[in-house]
Design a protein around this motif. Structure first.
Motif, short mmCIF file in Angstrom:
data_model
loop_
_atom_site.label_atom_id
_atom_site.label_comp_id
_atom_site.label_asym_id
_atom_site.label_seq_id
_atom_site.Cartn_x
_atom_site.Cartn_y
_atom_site.Cartn_z
N MET A 12 0.89 -1.10 0.00
CA MET A 12 -0.25 0.11 -0.33
C MET A 12 0.35 1.07 0.23
SD MET A 12 -2.57 -0.44 -0.38
CE MET A 12 -4.10 -2.06 0.37
N ALA A 15 2.29 2.18 -3.59
CA ALA A 15 1.40 2.06 -4.13
C ALA A 15 0.86 3.40 -4.38
CB ALA A 15 -0.01 1.40 -4.49
N ALA A 16 1.09 4.12 -2.98
CA ALA A 16 0.39 5.28 -2.09
C ALA A 16 1.97 6.26 -3.09
CB ALA A 16 0.68 5.37 -1.07
N ILE A 71 -5.65 4.27 -8.21
CA ILE A 71 -6.61 3.07 -7.17
C ILE A 71 -7.78 2.21 -7.83
CG2 ILE A 71 -9.39 3.20 -6.28
CD1 ILE A 71 -8.61 6.08 -5.62
N HIS A 74 -4.73 -0.35 -8.58
CA HIS A 74 -4.93 -1.68 -6.50
C HIS A 74 -5.66 -2.42 -8.05
CE1 HIS A 74 -3.98 -2.31 -3.76
NE2 HIS A 74 -5.20 -2.44 -2.73
N GLU A 111 -9.90 -1.62 1.36
CA GLU A 111 -8.21 -1.48 1.20
C GLU A 111 -8.06 -0.35 0.24
OE1 GLU A 111 -6.97 -4.63 -2.03
OE2 GLU A 111 -7.32 -6.39 -0.57
N LEU A 115 -5.36 2.66 1.60
CA LEU A 115 -4.31 3.16 0.88
C LEU A 115 -4.88 4.60 0.19
CD1 LEU A 115 -2.49 2.43 -2.19
CD2 LEU A 115 -4.56 2.61 -3.64
N TRP A 118 -2.70 5.84 3.52
CA TRP A 118 -1.04 6.18 3.16
C TRP A 118 -0.94 7.22 2.39
CZ3 TRP A 118 3.41 4.54 5.21
CH2 TRP A 118 3.25 3.12 5.86
#
Length: 160
Positions: A12, A15-16, A71, A74, A111, A115, A118
């Motif tokens: 996470m 990805a962030a 998003i 993800h 989720e 995210l 983060w």
């Protein structure tokens, strides 16, 4: 990654970090910090629709677009909760979210909430690392946190 197992929170955070622009303005920092609350209060699909609607050619609009794309990425690749073939655009993702089983939607929402958390933390860290908020931090540290800044004041000059 070479066979190394990564924790979900590491994924996470990674990805962030990929969603954030290099330069975080004060306004962007505020928007990123508000995102988890917006998801909780309005719901994931409504928040995603908001992000799509705010995606314009301005700096702020491009930041919204990056978050919306992150998003979607993800949910369609990292978590696999949404079929990527059915959600290859933002609008198609909205339709796919509407068709999800409630338990899968709840997991996807959790989720995306993580995210967004983060995003808020990393935006704050990047803001401070680039010199943002230094006057506020110095004045708060000097007197034990009692000093406010312009963001804490109401238009009439009083404290919130």
């Amino acid at each position: 990654m070479s066979g190394q197992v990564r924790r979900v929170d590491q994924q996470m955070a990674s990805a962030a970090a990929a969603m954030l622009p290099e330069k975080i303005t004060k306004e962007l920092r505020t928007r990123y910090r508000q995102l988890p609350v917006q998801i909780r209060m309005s719901g994931m699909a409504a928040t995603y629709a908001y992000l799509l609607g705010k995606s314009t050619d301005s700096d702020l609009g491009r930041a919204y677009r990056r978050v919306a794309e992150g998003i979607r990425h993800h949910l369609t690749t990292r978590s696999g909760l949404v079929d990527g073939a059915k959600a290859n655009t933002g609008e198609k993702l909205l339709h796919a979210l509407a068709d999800l089983d409630p338990s899968v939607y709840a997991r996807a929402s959790a989720e995306v909430q993580a995210l967004a958390g983060w995003l808020g933390r990393l935006a704050e860290a990047r803001w401070i690392a680039t010199g943002g908020d230094t006057k506020r931090n110095a004045s708060r540290n000097a007197d034990g946190g009692a000093q406010g800044d312009a963001d804490d004041e109401t238009p009439g000059g009083g404290q919130r």
